[in-house]
Motif scaffolding. Structure first.
Motif, PDB file in Angstrom:
ATOM      1  N   HIS A  68       2.242  -0.962  12.996  1.00 53.93           N
ATOM      2  CA  HIS A  68       1.932   0.528  13.031  1.00 53.93           C
ATOM      3  C   HIS A  68       2.369   0.949  14.133  1.00 53.93           C
TER       4      HIS A  68
ATOM      5  N   ARG B 187       0.738  -1.423  -0.040  1.00 58.62           N
ATOM      6  CA  ARG B 187       0.033  -0.007  -0.134  1.00 58.62           C
ATOM      7  C   ARG B 187       0.626   1.199  -0.124  1.00 58.62           C
TER       8      ARG B 187
ATOM      9  N   THR C  54      -1.615 -11.675   1.453  1.00 59.76           N
ATOM     10  CA  THR C  54      -1.089 -11.237   2.582  1.00 59.76           C
ATOM     11  C   THR C  54      -1.459 -11.787   3.748  1.00 59.76           C
TER      12      THR C  54
ATOM     13  N   GLU D 246      -0.959   4.202   8.334  1.00 57.62           N
ATOM     14  CA  GLU D 246      -2.061   3.646   7.615  1.00 57.62           C
ATOM     15  C   GLU D 246      -2.847   3.193   8.756  1.00 57.62           C
ATOM     16  N   VAL D 247      -4.425   2.993   8.670  1.00 57.25           N
ATOM     17  CA  VAL D 247      -5.145   2.603   9.356  1.00 57.25           C
ATOM     18  C   VAL D 247      -5.111   0.881   9.656  1.00 57.25           C
TER      19      VAL D 247
ATOM     20  N   ASN E 138      -8.157   7.713   4.905  1.00 54.39           N
ATOM     21  CA  ASN E 138      -8.351   8.316   3.461  1.00 54.39           C
ATOM     22  C   ASN E 138     -10.014   8.578   3.278  1.00 54.39           C
TER      23      ASN E 138
ATOM     24  N   HIS F  52      -7.934   6.008  -4.388  1.00 60.57           N
ATOM     25  CA  HIS F  52      -9.188   6.055  -3.795  1.00 60.57           C
ATOM     26  C   HIS F  52     -10.052   7.457  -3.937  1.00 60.57           C
TER      27      HIS F  52
ATOM     28  N   GLY G 196       3.368   2.177   5.957  1.00 58.24           N
ATOM     29  CA  GLY G 196       2.256   1.311   5.083  1.00 58.24           C
ATOM     30  C   GLY G 196       2.439  -0.097   5.191  1.00 58.24           C
ATOM     31  N   SER G 197       3.023  -0.656   6.380  1.00 63.82           N
ATOM     32  CA  SER G 197       3.248  -1.719   6.651  1.00 63.82           C
ATOM     33  C   SER G 197       1.935  -2.419   7.080  1.00 63.82           C
TER      34      SER G 197
ATOM     35  N   ASP H 280      11.140  -2.089   2.761  1.00 62.35           N
ATOM     36  CA  ASP H 280      10.335  -3.173   2.482  1.00 62.35           C
ATOM     37  C   ASP H 280      11.271  -4.599   2.842  1.00 62.35           C
TER      38      ASP H 280
ATOM     39  N   TRP I 187      -0.733 -11.692   6.781  1.00 68.18           N
ATOM     40  CA  TRP I 187      -0.942 -10.779   8.270  1.00 68.18           C
ATOM     41  C   TRP I 187      -2.662 -10.709   8.380  1.00 68.18           C
ATOM     42  N   ARG I 188      -3.194 -10.399   7.202  1.00 70.42           N
ATOM     43  CA  ARG I 188      -4.507 -10.127   7.394  1.00 70.42           C
ATOM     44  C   ARG I 188      -5.407 -11.375   8.058  1.00 70.42           C
TER      45      ARG I 188
HETATM   46  N1  LIG Z   1      -6.413   3.249   3.699  1.00 70.47           N
HETATM   47  C1  LIG Z   1      -6.608   2.227   2.581  1.00 70.47           C
HETATM   48  O1  LIG Z   1      -7.652   2.429   1.936  1.00 70.47           O
HETATM   49  C2  LIG Z   1      -5.829   0.849   2.804  1.00 70.47           C
HETATM   50  C3  LIG Z   1      -5.640   0.205   1.930  1.00 70.47           C
HETATM   51  C4  LIG Z   1      -5.195  -1.215   1.966  1.00 70.47           C
HETATM   52  C5  LIG Z   1      -4.352  -1.216   2.991  1.00 70.47           C
HETATM   53  N2  LIG Z   1      -4.404  -0.520   3.946  1.00 70.47           N
HETATM   54  C6  LIG Z   1      -3.243  -0.543   5.230  1.00 70.47           C
HETATM   55  O2  LIG Z   1      -1.995  -0.453   4.847  1.00 70.47           O
HETATM   56  C7  LIG Z   1      -1.499  -1.620   5.144  1.00 70.47           C
HETATM   57  C8  LIG Z   1      -0.649  -2.318   4.210  1.00 70.47           C
HETATM   58  O3  LIG Z   1      -1.723  -3.104   3.726  1.00 70.47           O
HETATM   59  P1  LIG Z   1      -1.343  -3.758   2.252  1.00 70.47           P
HETATM   60  O4  LIG Z   1      -2.575  -3.962   1.685  1.00 70.47           O
HETATM   61  O5  LIG Z   1      -0.345  -3.046   1.298  1.00 70.47           O
HETATM   62  O6  LIG Z   1      -0.357  -5.042   2.596  1.00 70.47           O
HETATM   63  P2  LIG Z   1       0.662  -5.756   1.951  1.00 70.47           P
HETATM   64  O7  LIG Z   1       1.008  -7.231   2.579  1.00 70.47           O
HETATM   65  O8  LIG Z   1       0.154  -6.147   0.372  1.00 70.47           O
HETATM   66  O9  LIG Z   1       2.026  -4.934   1.928  1.00 70.47           O
HETATM   67  C9  LIG Z   1       2.660  -4.596   3.122  1.00 70.47           C
HETATM   68  C10 LIG Z   1       4.183  -4.397   2.679  1.00 70.47           C
HETATM   69  O10 LIG Z   1       4.841  -4.215   4.017  1.00 70.47           O
HETATM   70  C11 LIG Z   1       5.840  -5.182   3.785  1.00 70.47           C
HETATM   71  N3  LIG Z   1       6.388  -5.179   5.237  1.00 70.47           N
HETATM   72  C12 LIG Z   1       5.671  -6.269   5.958  1.00 70.47           C
HETATM   73  N4  LIG Z   1       6.367  -6.195   7.276  1.00 70.47           N
HETATM   74  C13 LIG Z   1       7.471  -5.215   7.208  1.00 70.47           C
HETATM   75  C14 LIG Z   1       8.117  -4.600   8.020  1.00 70.47           C
HETATM   76  N5  LIG Z   1       8.362  -4.984   9.494  1.00 70.47           N
HETATM   77  N6  LIG Z   1       9.105  -3.725   7.784  1.00 70.47           N
HETATM   78  C15 LIG Z   1       9.180  -3.329   6.517  1.00 70.47           C
HETATM   79  N7  LIG Z   1       8.294  -3.608   5.354  1.00 70.47           N
HETATM   80  C16 LIG Z   1       7.302  -4.691   5.923  1.00 70.47           C
HETATM   81  C17 LIG Z   1       5.713  -6.213   3.032  1.00 70.47           C
HETATM   82  O11 LIG Z   1       6.740  -6.896   2.534  1.00 70.47           O
HETATM   83  C18 LIG Z   1       4.746  -5.662   2.072  1.00 70.47           C
HETATM   84  O12 LIG Z   1       5.462  -5.247   0.892  1.00 70.47           O
HETATM   85  C19 LIG Z   1      -2.163  -2.221   6.150  1.00 70.47           C
HETATM   86  O13 LIG Z   1      -2.142  -1.750   7.695  1.00 70.47           O
HETATM   87  C20 LIG Z   1      -3.729  -1.961   5.810  1.00 70.47           C
HETATM   88  O14 LIG Z   1      -4.417  -2.077   6.900  1.00 70.47           O
HETATM   89  C21 LIG Z   1      -5.064   0.746   3.974  1.00 70.47           C
END
Ligand SMILES: NC(=O)c1ccc[n+]([C@@H]2O[C@H](COP(=O)([O-])OP(=O)(O)OC[C@H]3O[C@@H](n4cnc5c(N)ncnc54)[C@H](O)[C@@H]3O)[C@@H](O)[C@H]2O)c1
Length: 555
Positions: free
Chosen positions: A80, A17, A166, A97-98, A126, A311, A74-75, A37, A168-169
């Protein structure tokens, strides 16, 4: 700031993200300087896509070495708080991020870190920036809905397949009971009801109708949280990331004394509609174009780059507000306390659902720094029952037995389901050191061979209880609640401590763990009043439980 007054930004989780923010920053006089990352294979591509000069596989190293003014976090959500804290403690601004965090305790630590830091903390909610939501916020600000007293928010987004990619979800969003991802629904509503906050919540689920590819239940399909507002109003939040149906992530309703609003449910098939007394004295629906004149200037003619930012433009406007706050040009609209107002109700809902859906208070993060942390409640096994060991009684299909090393994985799973965050091998071993022989109990569900309840008999003497034996780490799988398993496993522990000669048997618990406290009271434990304020706290707990209170014995 960077040499030319630019804001240097680092992005963690850049391959996920985090990669969505380039357009927003660049259009607002900032630049992405570093990407981070843990997926090292993706770093080159990320750096190129985001125009970053530096790449890191480790977050702490980026914070230490890179010349950053700000980070975007964005992890996955369990990182967070630790990553935000690390940044604000170094004076680096945070756009996170949320949701803001995954449990109340870590959120408290984050608030304290933010209060002690001069850095800006903003939560990237957002959905609060979506065009229709901004429009409704403006109508509320002008008082056109009258007094607001009811709202609904829903996030219906089936993502079982994404859980497997993903991963973690699967744990943090669909593996924990309750509202785990509620800020998109509650966030805009709290902005509409400006100045109000959620003071208590209750939460229940709709049961389990789907299994993951390993045959395990997700959390309950639909989780509904009711929020009582300080003003007396009510808000209903529904989260469903499991049920098979078309997506509808931005559903809202709002009711005031002079108007109401219903968002488009799902987007394509129906338009958002509003009724305001100022538009028509007879209640009737109007499209949002009837109130177009109230749309704030920023949204009237959004730049092309805003619409490309993601978005529906909301990612662009959120970054604009963050950069303005970092530059000191405007206050941060979703700072640490607003982030907590949006996040904490969902976290408390996770306690409520585990305790059978009862109402629980939601802490106000603005009180945290002044509020000294309270000691845990304690209960003691009364002297009059020292010669009456309780007898564990199990329903058919369950068996009481001792923990063995082979149970570790299932045990960690069970602790997780029961809401105890962060248990691992080390922690189990640390606790086992104080367990008396034959004192680590599990109740196994015979058909599945899985442990579904547990508790420990531990030797933990302290000043208040010399030679004390503890009933510790009581946990149960919510899918097996209502069968008396908690009572049975606690009875087994007390009986074991009594047979081991313990005469000072006690336990520690929290004011919010009402279902557990009721079990301890039923078994025979009594409140232990060891410091000021305890009697009042117990009075409140027993009142909520409808339990007759007798405090004399343990003073
Ligand atoms: N606001 C929104 O509309 C929205 C949309 C999607 C996701 N999110 C939030 O964004 C966050 C990420 O979601 P996503 O869908 O991108 O997940 P994702 O798993 O696709 O991406 C997360 C990234 O973080 C990396 N990562 C994991 N642990 C890490 C660490 N300790 N240090 C560095 N990098 C690390 C992973 O390798 C991956 O590339 C979540 O908290 C999710 O809730 C928000």
């Amino acid at each position: 700031m960077g040499a030319i007054g630019r804001v240097n930004v680092g992005i963690v989780g850049a391959a996920g993200r985090g990669g969505a923010f380039r357009a927003g920053f660049e259009a607002n006089g900032a630049r992405i300087h570093a990407v981070c990352d843990i997926n090292e294979d993706a770093l080159d591509e990320c750096a190129e896509k985001l125009g970053a000069q530096e790449k890191y596989a480790d977050y702490a190293t980026m914070i230490e070495r890179s010349e950053l003014d700000a980070v975007v976090i964005g992890s996955p959500m369990q990182f967070h708080v630790p990553q935000s804290r690390m940044a604000v403690q170094e004076g680096i601004h945070v756009l996170c991020e949320v949701p803001a965090g995954v449990n109340v305790e870590e959120c408290r630590e984050l608030v304290i870190a933010c209060n002690e830091s001069g850095a800006v903390y903003m939560m990237a909610e957002n959905y609060a920036y979506m065009r229709a939501n901004v429009m409704v916020r403006e109508l509320c600000r002008r008082g056109l809905f009258g007094t607001l007293y009811y709202a609904e928010g829903e996030y219906l987004h089936e993502l079982k397949e994404l859980n497997e990619i993903t991963t973690w979800r699967r744990k943090w969003q669909t593996g924990v009971e309750g509202v785990t991802y509620g800020t998109h629904s509650l966030g805009p509503i709290l902005q509409w009801m400006a100045g109000d906050r959620v003071v208590r919540v209750c939460c229940e689920g709709s049961g389990y109708h789907y299994k993951d590819p390993r045959g395990d239940n997700y959390h309950q399909d639909s989780n509904v949280m009711l929020c009582k507002m300080r003003s007396g109003g009510l808000v209903k939040i529904r989260l469903d990331m499991i049920s098979e149906r078309p997506h509808a992530m931005a559903n809202y309703q709002l009711q005031g004394t002079d108007g109401c609003y219903e968002s488009s449910r799902g987007g394509q098939t129906e338009s958002a509609k509003v009724w305001l007394r100022s538009l028509s004295s007879e209640p009737m629906w109007f499209g949002l174009d009837a109130v177009e004149e109230y749309l704030p200037e920023t949204w009237r003619n959004p730049p092309e780059v805003a619409l490309r930012a993601g978005h529906g433009g909301s990612d662009y406007f959120e970054v604009l507000d963050f950069v303005n706050a970092v530059r000191g040009l405007a206050p941060c609209p979703i700072g640490i306390h607003e982030a907590m107002d949006m996040t904490l109700p969902g976290l408390v809902s996770q306690q409520s659902i585990l305790q059978g859906g009862g109402w629980l208070p939601v802490p106000d993060s603005r009180q945290w720094p002044e509020e000294p942390s309270k000691p845990q409640l304690r209960m003691v096994w009364p002297e009059r029952l020292l010669d009456s060991p309780p007898v564990p009684r199990l329903p058919d299909g369950y068996e009481l037995r001792q923990y063995t090393a082979a149970d570790e994985r299932d045990y960690l799973d069970l602790m997780d389901k029961a809401g105890f965050v962060g248990w691992d091998h080390e922690r189990v071993e640390r606790q086992r050191r104080s367990v008396i022989p034959g004192g680590f109990f599990l109740i196994e569900h015979r058909p599945s061979h899985r442990p579904v309840a547990t508790a420990m008999a531990q030797h933990v003497p302290d000043e208040l209880h010399p030679q004390g034996g503890v009933l510790g780490w009581v946990a149960g799988d919510p899918a097996h609640k209502g069968k008396g398993l908690g009572l049975a496993v606690c009875a087994a522990v007390v009986a074991r401590l009594l047979s081991g000669g313990y005469r000072h048997i006690y336990l520690r618990t929290d004011d919010l763990r009402l279902a557990a406290i009721k079990t301890y009271l039923k078994l025979g434990f009594e409140p232990f009043l060891f410091c000021e304020g305890m009697a009042e706290r117990w009075q409140k707990v027993c009142e909520t439980l409808g339990w007759p209170l007798s405090l004399d014995a343990s003073r």
